[in-house]
Design an enzyme around this catalytic site. Structure first.
Site, PDB file in Angstrom:
ATOM      1  N   THR C  40      49.716  87.297 -20.039  1.00 33.34           N
ATOM      2  CA  THR C  40      49.119  88.112 -21.096  1.00 33.34           C
ATOM      3  C   THR C  40      48.125  89.114 -20.509  1.00 33.34           C
ATOM      4  OG1 THR C  40      49.369  86.321 -22.680  1.00 33.34           O
ATOM      5  CG2 THR C  40      47.734  87.998 -23.201  1.00 33.34           C
ATOM      6  N   HIS C  43      49.983  91.945 -19.110  1.00 30.49           N
ATOM      7  CA  HIS C  43      50.406  92.871 -20.172  1.00 30.49           C
ATOM      8  C   HIS C  43      49.257  93.807 -20.559  1.00 30.49           C
ATOM      9  CE1 HIS C  43      54.254  90.989 -20.795  1.00 30.49           C
ATOM     10  NE2 HIS C  43      53.738  89.837 -21.157  1.00 30.49           N
ATOM     11  N   GLU C  64      41.643  81.748 -20.722  1.00 25.81           N
ATOM     12  CA  GLU C  64      41.726  80.394 -20.163  1.00 25.81           C
ATOM     13  C   GLU C  64      40.499  80.186 -19.285  1.00 25.81           C
ATOM     14  OE1 GLU C  64      45.143  80.568 -17.628  1.00 25.81           O
ATOM     15  OE2 GLU C  64      46.490  81.244 -19.201  1.00 25.81           O
ATOM     16  N   CYS C 110      47.833  79.679 -37.593  1.00 30.00           N
ATOM     17  CA  CYS C 110      46.974  80.341 -38.589  1.00 30.00           C
ATOM     18  C   CYS C 110      47.184  81.855 -38.544  1.00 30.00           C
ATOM     19  CB  CYS C 110      45.509  80.024 -38.281  1.00 30.00           C
ATOM     20  SG  CYS C 110      44.347  80.991 -39.252  1.00 30.00           S
ATOM     21  N   ILE C 178      53.996  77.954 -16.522  1.00 32.73           N
ATOM     22  CA  ILE C 178      54.116  77.011 -17.642  1.00 32.73           C
ATOM     23  C   ILE C 178      55.372  76.159 -17.493  1.00 32.73           C
ATOM     24  CG2 ILE C 178      54.187  76.770 -20.161  1.00 32.73           C
ATOM     25  CD1 ILE C 178      52.595  79.328 -20.405  1.00 32.73           C
ATOM     26  N   ARG C 203      59.593  79.300  -6.536  1.00 34.30           N
ATOM     27  CA  ARG C 203      59.306  78.542  -7.746  1.00 34.30           C
ATOM     28  C   ARG C 203      60.111  77.241  -7.797  1.00 34.30           C
ATOM     29  NH1 ARG C 203      58.966  83.204 -12.478  1.00 34.30           N
ATOM     30  NH2 ARG C 203      56.814  83.794 -12.023  1.00 34.30           N
ATOM     31  N   LEU C 265      59.620  78.653 -25.556  1.00 37.00           N
ATOM     32  CA  LEU C 265      58.289  79.201 -25.322  1.00 37.00           C
ATOM     33  C   LEU C 265      58.333  80.592 -24.718  1.00 37.00           C
ATOM     34  CD1 LEU C 265      55.076  78.143 -24.933  1.00 37.00           C
ATOM     35  CD2 LEU C 265      55.782  78.588 -22.589  1.00 37.00           C
TER      36      LEU C 265
END
Lengths: 347, 347, 347, 347
Positions: C40, C43, C64, C110, C178, C203, C265
């Protein structure tokens, strides 16, 4: 302002003139319109073992209510969700928000719960201050009904927990106000069979009004045999144990089907002998202890069932008194003559 | 005996005289009283891509039926649960009982499933042999209704899977027979709001009869906006996607609330462009593919909702034909003039 | 104080001197020790379509983090749960507490969510003010690990939602940080088989370190066939779709078993063609869109898995930079050379 | 063939020469390689109140076993899933398949259950005939382990029912063989804390081998206080009650957290006084009676946990006897010297 106060240990309560409560930054101040009178209030009036062990007078009584917001603390106002003039009700269990239970969907079991009207000042008063997080708009629900959403919520919690209700068979054992609400909720929620039992014929009459297809009186009926009959010999998928009596427990376990569920709300005053092998283990039963209302999924479901007209609690309301007549309200509850009793506070 | 047979590849089916089926040791032989005609039967009549890729003629058609037991195999009789003369219906998916799915509660997804009327001889016939495990007594459900419990079961599966229905808001998108049943099931199961949409006004009229509080026609209405309006801006807790159209998918995802669920039953004939980020992930949606009926919890719930009178499928039944008139039955389905169509086989 | 600020639209961010944030009555002020750098943040640095459509500069970046409480607002202090000196982390999604989602266990969805570092000032700074309800003590978890509990929580949410994990077979498709955490969580949570795929060999090496028993590279392997092989031909009980690529979606649906689940995700930047009939409906699949972390059951489970030593995220952490070197941190993420990247803020 | 037979009421059993069992059309005939000896067999040997009220001699004893298929009935062979030579184990509860429980996922509670070795001939014999639906291939699990999957399945059912185990805290109260298996299963399934208690130090030593991080002896330890300590004062998420003692029940309810769960498997021989208000209702507990193994999701999960090596039951096996030494096998169980005892039948 006026308030019903437990001023000191011993029997009774009195109407007093007390200071208005102050609303903190995250609180709202609510002008109380109506309040429900509950068995808990009777325990406090009588000052029984539970009450004397839990409560520290003086304190304002009452934990079921609805009313109108008249003031909002700074944070409550900033949230922008509630406003002055909103008609609201509230969850009376004020919880910590940080413990294991609060963090994992069990806030109704928060170890630090403080209950209004028991652990802090309550709602039998002209005004009450409540944390904004506990307050919900009525959105069209009449204030009288809003005043008794606390016990209706107990019934919703008891009926819907852990069961797929549509098409199920439900036995409500004990038809005090919460049992009567449970009958209506089970009916509204799609149960195929709703059986109710009580020893009080007036309550059984109310149970029929609330939608019970079969009502049983243990003084007259073989309750377990009749529940088995009504369920093709299987027993009930869900038994709502609302009596709190050891005999009720035994009936509840026997009337539940193999693999069924007994949700227990009635608070026993003494212990029960349980033959776990026969009554629970070989039957594969699930027993569940119902405390309060799930915060706030119970409230959400309840609001919907009421607003849609699927559930109407009003047949259960048998008495209304002005705040001055608290002694009369307590008396009709004590006599077992009452369904639900409402205290009218603001006109 | 008489049977509607797909004798060879190509359009059509014919009424033929064929040998009686033989019942194996674990089978029962059933005299068919009535059968439901389904979109699947239309596909087989038309011999479309799906049918020609799946079916190997010749074979007796028909997978929805009810009738009377006339003979039991040795093992079926030994079980002592069913008897000659019992009125019964049956699950038409015959599964292996041993695969991962069969062993873990997903038999409706058994890889070795053989469907009657598709993969083996079906129910548009005077008699059918069925494994005893697939057969269930009607216990008072009329044979006509028993004949269409297969598609009613699809609706029950779609409406009740993964949702706590009491108090919920449900949007049924597509009002063919299964969609119409879904409307009635949602209503019976305690939904607070049931909205239905279709482009066919006759179907919307039936949806209102089945209990939809709001019916929408995408040719006229902004469907998503109207569902949001009907749910206080939240969107529906559950969308039942019964249309199988890409446009339906898009509406379904948009009309579901944040954290809501879309149970998808309508079988699309082509693919859909999905913007998973916006339509699914950021909304926290759950999508679920509905196949068949859960074996046999769906049947149990369905039986209860029908026997109690909570759910009545009969308004959806618009046409009845004798077995000889299969071509007429297929024609009314093809034209979109029909709700549910029943074939009357035994008098 | 120092803070990484997006001062204006366009590429980049800068280290600025900004005023200390003020803690309101229900807030705590936290001295940030370490923070995680996330896709994020890349971005936002790049100022891509998502970032320019969502964010309004100027604002402090970073969502975070972990650090030490240095000040408590009046209400926060009164609660008595947190104290100055406590080492803490925090959920970065600040929610309203009153909407349908917040009231029914879906606060992570929310509608009024404000994310730190995106919608309000974030954590790449010496200090951050957070609502006390969002803050949790580390209770022994190292601050470096606390700083990345936000993305670890994404993995916990993805791996544990809707699945009984013990004994299950899990396929993690996409091994960014993640995805790598998801491999380790699946292993810690009792999965019997954990397969991981990515096109990046570094990875895959990390995936093996995190406990994957089989690693696949779609450039080299027939991923779906290999997952089927590893699961006795059944397919995976759970596919964690972490890639966000249309090709990943197709593989995910194909690699899931009949009746299986795909928790999604990875955020796609474009749409996917889905053949719902074949890929989802006939397979009886469940797809679920993962947003954030469940508040706060995900945090509770995560804390336990870390404190017990069952899950160790540290192999995934490949780079650490001082706050001044934010450009370098962004660069290693952009290059695909990195696992998880940590910003060290306080010494 | 040889078989251990309860020939008549009274103490003891004898090795007899009996006819081979016949396999019906849906049965398989299995040559027994090994069998587990269980507390139930001790009850039958002793001919206690339960045994004399349930069993009707003569009958072959034994309900836990594994072996090799030597013959298949016509239907069993037609299914094509099992073959001669397959190494298999079997669920010993033979159920009706048609009752409410069998139809809705509760077959383990079928009212018509017939248990091998109790209600019909059992497995302490050279051969046993079993319905094909009850038989499962070992797929690589050693025959010795296959022989005790019945009680391991009890443990799996107790540990995994109604709980999200990964990250949870588990207290196993009572370390007979099934309790010891429960310790290992909890560990394999991702519990963060596993505590075990028993009065027998040899069993506590085995509990540590099986993965208990803390073992308690109620003769020495304040069990409830120690469980609270080990769970940050919360109590255990799950208590597995394996003792069947009233004192165990009281400890179990006290050691469970608010909102926790007590899965009860130990079969009490007498009743327990329960203060439902304090022990269950105000704590919001769920109690669940464990009977048998869920058919067959328990078997599926168990097979995976064993095959993957996550769970190894062999440390619990303390004794092996040839079939002739059944008296010795019973004796070591009666003395409490044994973990799990295996009867070796075929070489």
């Amino acid at each position: 302002m006026r308030a019903i106060v437990k001023t000191k240990p011993g029997v009774g309560m009195t109407l007093e003139d007390v200071p208005m409560p102050a609303a903190g930054p995250a609180d709202v101040l609510i002008k109380v319109h109506a309040a429900g009178v509950c068995g808990t209030d009777l325990h406090i009036w009588e000052w029984d073992r539970w009450a004397s062990g839990r409560m520290e007078p003086p304190g304002v009584i009452g934990h079921e209510f609805a009313g109108e917001i008249v003031e909002l603390g700074e944070d409550a106002r900033a949230a922008g969700i509630l406003q002055g003039g909103d008609l609201v009700t509230a969850e009376g269990h004020i919880v910590c928000g940080h413990c294991l239970q609060c963090r994992t969907g069990y806030s109704h079991l928060c170890k630090r719960t403080r209950i209004i009207g028991v652990d802090r000042d309550g709602a039998f008063a002209d005004y009450i201050a409540m944390p904004v997080s506990n307050v919900m708009k009525l959105h069209g629900i009449p204030v009288d009904v809003g005043a008794i959403m606390d016990p209706i919520g107990n019934a919703v919690h008891t009926v819907l927990e852990g069961v797929e209700l549509p098409g199920s068979t439900v036995f409500v054992l004990g038809c005090g106000p919460i049992g009567l609400f449970a009958v209506g909720i089970a009916q509204a929620a799609g149960a195929s069979v709703v059986v109710a039992s009580d020893t009080n014929e007036m309550r059984l009459e109310l149970a029929r009004k609330m939608g019970a297809q079969l009502t049983l009186n243990p003084n007259r009926d073989d309750v377990v045999a009749r529940v088995l009959d009504a369920t093709h010999g299987n027993g009930a998928d869900l038994v709502c144990e609302m009596s709190g009596h050891p005999a009720g427990h035994t009936q509840a376990f026997a009337a539940a089907r193999l693999g069924g569920r007994v949700n227990m709300l009635g608070t026993p005053s003494r212990s029960t002998e349980v033959d776990f092998a026969k009554e629970v283990i070989f039957k594969g039963l699930t027993l569940y202890g119902v405390t309060g209302r799930k915060m706030y999924s119970t409230w959400n479901t309840m609001g919907r069932l009421i607003r849609s007209g699927q559930f109407d609690p009003t047949p259960v309301v048998t008495h209304r008194f002005p705040i001055e007549s608290i002694a009369d309200a307590i008396a009709v509850i004590k006599d077992g003559r009452a369904g639900k009793v409402i205290l009218e506070i603001a006109s």
